[in-house]
Write a protein that holds these residues in place. Structure first.
Motif, PDB file in Angstrom:
ATOM      1  N   ASN A 100     145.198  28.344 -37.978  1.00 49.01           N
ATOM      2  CA  ASN A 100     144.875  28.742 -39.619  1.00 49.01           C
ATOM      3  C   ASN A 100     143.547  28.253 -39.952  1.00 49.01           C
ATOM      4  N   ILE A 101     143.109  27.279 -39.391  1.00 49.40           N
ATOM      5  CA  ILE A 101     141.869  26.780 -39.942  1.00 49.40           C
ATOM      6  C   ILE A 101     140.489  26.974 -39.036  1.00 49.40           C
ATOM      7  N   ALA A 102     140.862  27.089 -37.660  1.00 46.75           N
ATOM      8  CA  ALA A 102     139.777  27.398 -36.690  1.00 46.75           C
ATOM      9  C   ALA A 102     139.990  27.955 -35.632  1.00 46.75           C
ATOM     10  N   GLY A 103     139.264  28.368 -34.582  1.00 43.78           N
ATOM     11  CA  GLY A 103     139.689  29.033 -33.428  1.00 43.78           C
ATOM     12  C   GLY A 103     139.756  27.866 -32.442  1.00 43.78           C
ATOM     13  N   PRO A 104     140.376  28.224 -31.415  1.00 44.42           N
ATOM     14  CA  PRO A 104     140.477  27.037 -30.029  1.00 44.42           C
ATOM     15  C   PRO A 104     139.174  27.029 -29.502  1.00 44.42           C
ATOM     16  N   TYR A 105     138.757  25.769 -28.731  1.00 49.74           N
ATOM     17  CA  TYR A 105     137.443  25.836 -28.117  1.00 49.74           C
ATOM     18  C   TYR A 105     137.678  26.137 -26.795  1.00 49.74           C
ATOM     19  N   ILE A 106     136.972  27.512 -26.601  1.00 45.02           N
ATOM     20  CA  ILE A 106     137.056  28.115 -25.209  1.00 45.02           C
ATOM     21  C   ILE A 106     135.574  28.160 -24.997  1.00 45.02           C
ATOM     22  N   ARG A 107     135.140  27.753 -23.689  1.00 46.85           N
ATOM     23  CA  ARG A 107     133.703  27.528 -23.482  1.00 46.85           C
ATOM     24  C   ARG A 107     133.114  29.087 -23.431  1.00 46.85           C
ATOM     25  N   MET A 108     133.730  30.013 -22.797  1.00 44.79           N
ATOM     26  CA  MET A 108     133.062  31.085 -22.633  1.00 44.79           C
ATOM     27  C   MET A 108     132.832  31.832 -24.054  1.00 44.79           C
ATOM     28  N   ARG A 109     133.872  31.747 -24.797  1.00 44.34           N
ATOM     29  CA  ARG A 109     133.768  32.374 -26.263  1.00 44.34           C
ATOM     30  C   ARG A 109     132.743  31.459 -26.988  1.00 44.34           C
ATOM     31  N   ALA A 110     132.554  30.131 -26.861  1.00 41.71           N
ATOM     32  CA  ALA A 110     131.523  29.374 -27.746  1.00 41.71           C
ATOM     33  C   ALA A 110     130.161  29.977 -27.298  1.00 41.71           C
ATOM     34  N   LEU A 111     129.986  30.169 -25.740  1.00 44.19           N
ATOM     35  CA  LEU A 111     128.831  30.507 -25.360  1.00 44.19           C
ATOM     36  C   LEU A 111     128.430  31.937 -25.980  1.00 44.19           C
ATOM     37  N   ARG A 112     129.256  32.912 -26.078  1.00 50.84           N
ATOM     38  CA  ARG A 112     128.911  34.168 -26.762  1.00 50.84           C
ATOM     39  C   ARG A 112     128.760  34.126 -28.131  1.00 50.84           C
ATOM     40  N   HIS A 113     129.307  33.129 -28.760  1.00 48.09           N
ATOM     41  CA  HIS A 113     128.968  33.064 -30.334  1.00 48.09           C
ATOM     42  C   HIS A 113     127.393  32.472 -30.232  1.00 48.09           C
ATOM     43  N   LEU A 114     127.214  31.485 -29.352  1.00 49.20           N
ATOM     44  CA  LEU A 114     125.860  30.985 -29.578  1.00 49.20           C
ATOM     45  C   LEU A 114     124.675  32.118 -29.292  1.00 49.20           C
ATOM     46  N   LEU A 118     125.620  27.581 -48.718  1.00 49.55           N
ATOM     47  CA  LEU A 118     124.454  27.631 -48.759  1.00 49.55           C
ATOM     48  C   LEU A 118     123.828  28.912 -48.344  1.00 49.55           C
ATOM     49  N   GLY A 119     124.747  30.019 -48.131  1.00 47.04           N
ATOM     50  CA  GLY A 119     124.461  31.400 -47.936  1.00 47.04           C
ATOM     51  C   GLY A 119     124.220  31.601 -46.427  1.00 47.04           C
ATOM     52  N   THR A 120     124.500  30.579 -45.453  1.00 49.22           N
ATOM     53  CA  THR A 120     124.609  30.664 -43.939  1.00 49.22           C
ATOM     54  C   THR A 120     125.741  31.816 -43.404  1.00 49.22           C
ATOM     55  N   HIS A 121     125.010  32.636 -42.566  1.00 47.06           N
ATOM     56  CA  HIS A 121     126.276  33.479 -41.851  1.00 47.06           C
ATOM     57  C   HIS A 121     126.499  33.237 -40.672  1.00 47.06           C
ATOM     58  N   GLY A 122     127.606  33.727 -40.112  1.00 44.72           N
ATOM     59  CA  GLY A 122     127.911  33.386 -38.653  1.00 44.72           C
ATOM     60  C   GLY A 122     128.094  31.920 -38.244  1.00 44.72           C
ATOM     61  N   VAL A 123     128.906  31.379 -38.976  1.00 44.45           N
ATOM     62  CA  VAL A 123     129.414  29.970 -38.665  1.00 44.45           C
ATOM     63  C   VAL A 123     130.921  29.861 -38.034  1.00 44.45           C
ATOM     64  N   ARG A 124     130.902  29.576 -36.846  1.00 45.71           N
ATOM     65  CA  ARG A 124     132.014  29.355 -36.167  1.00 45.71           C
ATOM     66  C   ARG A 124     132.518  28.198 -35.962  1.00 45.71           C
ATOM     67  N   LEU A 125     133.874  27.717 -36.273  1.00 41.74           N
ATOM     68  CA  LEU A 125     134.475  26.522 -36.123  1.00 41.74           C
ATOM     69  C   LEU A 125     135.530  26.621 -34.856  1.00 41.74           C
ATOM     70  N   MET A 126     135.345  25.596 -34.110  1.00 38.58           N
ATOM     71  CA  MET A 126     136.210  25.776 -32.840  1.00 38.58           C
ATOM     72  C   MET A 126     136.861  24.203 -32.763  1.00 38.58           C
ATOM     73  N   THR A 127     138.180  24.051 -32.551  1.00 32.62           N
ATOM     74  CA  THR A 127     138.542  22.666 -32.026  1.00 32.62           C
ATOM     75  C   THR A 127     139.253  22.698 -30.860  1.00 32.62           C
ATOM     76  N   ALA A 128     138.953  21.514 -30.201  1.00 31.28           N
ATOM     77  CA  ALA A 128     139.867  20.887 -28.974  1.00 31.28           C
ATOM     78  C   ALA A 128     141.298  20.998 -29.227  1.00 31.28           C
ATOM     79  N   VAL A 129     141.749  20.617 -30.551  1.00 31.32           N
ATOM     80  CA  VAL A 129     143.192  20.497 -30.783  1.00 31.32           C
ATOM     81  C   VAL A 129     143.518  21.586 -31.650  1.00 31.32           C
ATOM     82  N   PRO A 130     144.400  22.468 -31.069  1.00 26.34           N
ATOM     83  CA  PRO A 130     144.872  23.902 -31.869  1.00 26.34           C
ATOM     84  C   PRO A 130     144.965  23.693 -33.138  1.00 26.34           C
ATOM     85  N   ILE A 131     144.622  24.464 -34.232  1.00 26.17           N
ATOM     86  CA  ILE A 131     144.907  24.427 -35.640  1.00 26.17           C
ATOM     87  C   ILE A 131     144.436  26.026 -35.972  1.00 26.17           C
TER      88      ILE A 131
END
Length: 235
Positions: free
Chosen positions: A106-120, A91-104
């Motif tokens: 090749n698909i998403a980044g790991p959930y790291i609180r400080m990194r998530a805060l920086r993305h936000l 739909l044309g949305t830029h800057g979407v970050r997928l983070m998972t509590a279970v490491p995967i």
């Protein structure tokens, strides 16, 4: 009114009218609701359930133990999150970050609180999957947990076909009354089923406001962000 919000979506919202599976139109609707929410100027994190793929409480039906069933459910949330990310991008949305509590990785980044805060803080939509990586919880608990960890101003609890919290089941009781506002104590005293009790207690202990609303109502989350009262506010 708000600076940062966490939106909780259930897997059932992606399934549409079916108990399990996926509905393309529903996925588009949910993606548009997320886009509209960010357009209000708030920072947005979304946590996605996986009940449309597998529910941990069906472990006995499948002859597996609860831990394995919950592991499958967590992977279901990842599937839904990847779907949501894909539709947001389409739909044309830029800057979407997928983070998972279970490491995967090749698909998403790991959930790291400080990194998530920086993305936000940079304006990205952060989609969170995998629950909190632990069994024996539904998505309710990690939704509250992430909202507290990310210092969200409120948690938007999206329901399917229910426009708030009622004193009885509105589907079976025509006299059921919807509450516009409740305190945490009133929810506990009345035994109202807002979410899992452990999740609700965590929200109460951290004074996290909860907006319970119908995700089928167009732009409902965006309207709440703009200060309009929709559904039931618990604080």
């Amino acid at each position: 009114m708000y600076r940062r919000l966490v939106l909780k979506l259930s897997g059932q919202a992606i399934a549409g009218g079916d108990e399990f599976g996926f509905d393309s139109d529903r996925l588009t609707h949910l993606a548009n609701e997320v886009i509209a929410l960010r357009a209000t100027g708030v920072q947005v994190a979304v946590i996605v359930g996986g009940g449309n793929v597998f529910r941990g409480n069906r472990a006995e039906d499948w002859g597996i133990d609860r831990v394995e069933a919950d592991n499958i459910g967590m992977l279901g949330t990842v599937i839904n999150a990847v779907l949501l990310r894909g539709r947001l991008s389409a739909l044309g949305t830029h800057g979407v970050r997928l983070m998972t509590a279970v490491p995967i990785n090749n698909i998403a980044g790991p959930y790291i609180r400080m990194r998530a805060l920086r993305h936000l803080e940079k304006g990205s939509i952060v989609v969170l999957a995998g629950g909190n990586g632990q069994p024996f919880t539904t998505t309710d608990y990690p939704a509250v947990q992430r909202a507290v960890e990310l210092e969200a101003d409120a948690l938007l609890v999206a329901k399917n076909g229910a426009d708030g919290v009622y004193d009885a089941d509105p589907n079976t009781n025509a006299d059921a009354t919807r509450f516009d506002h409740l305190s945490y104590e009133e929810v506990i005293e009345r035994g109202l089923g807002v979410m899992d009790q452990s999740a609700f207690i965590l929200a109460r202990d951290h004074r996290l406001p909860l907006h319970v609303f119908d995700i089928d109502r167009p732009a409902a989350a965006a309207s709440i962000s703009n200060g309009k009262h929709i559904g039931t506010l618990i604080n």
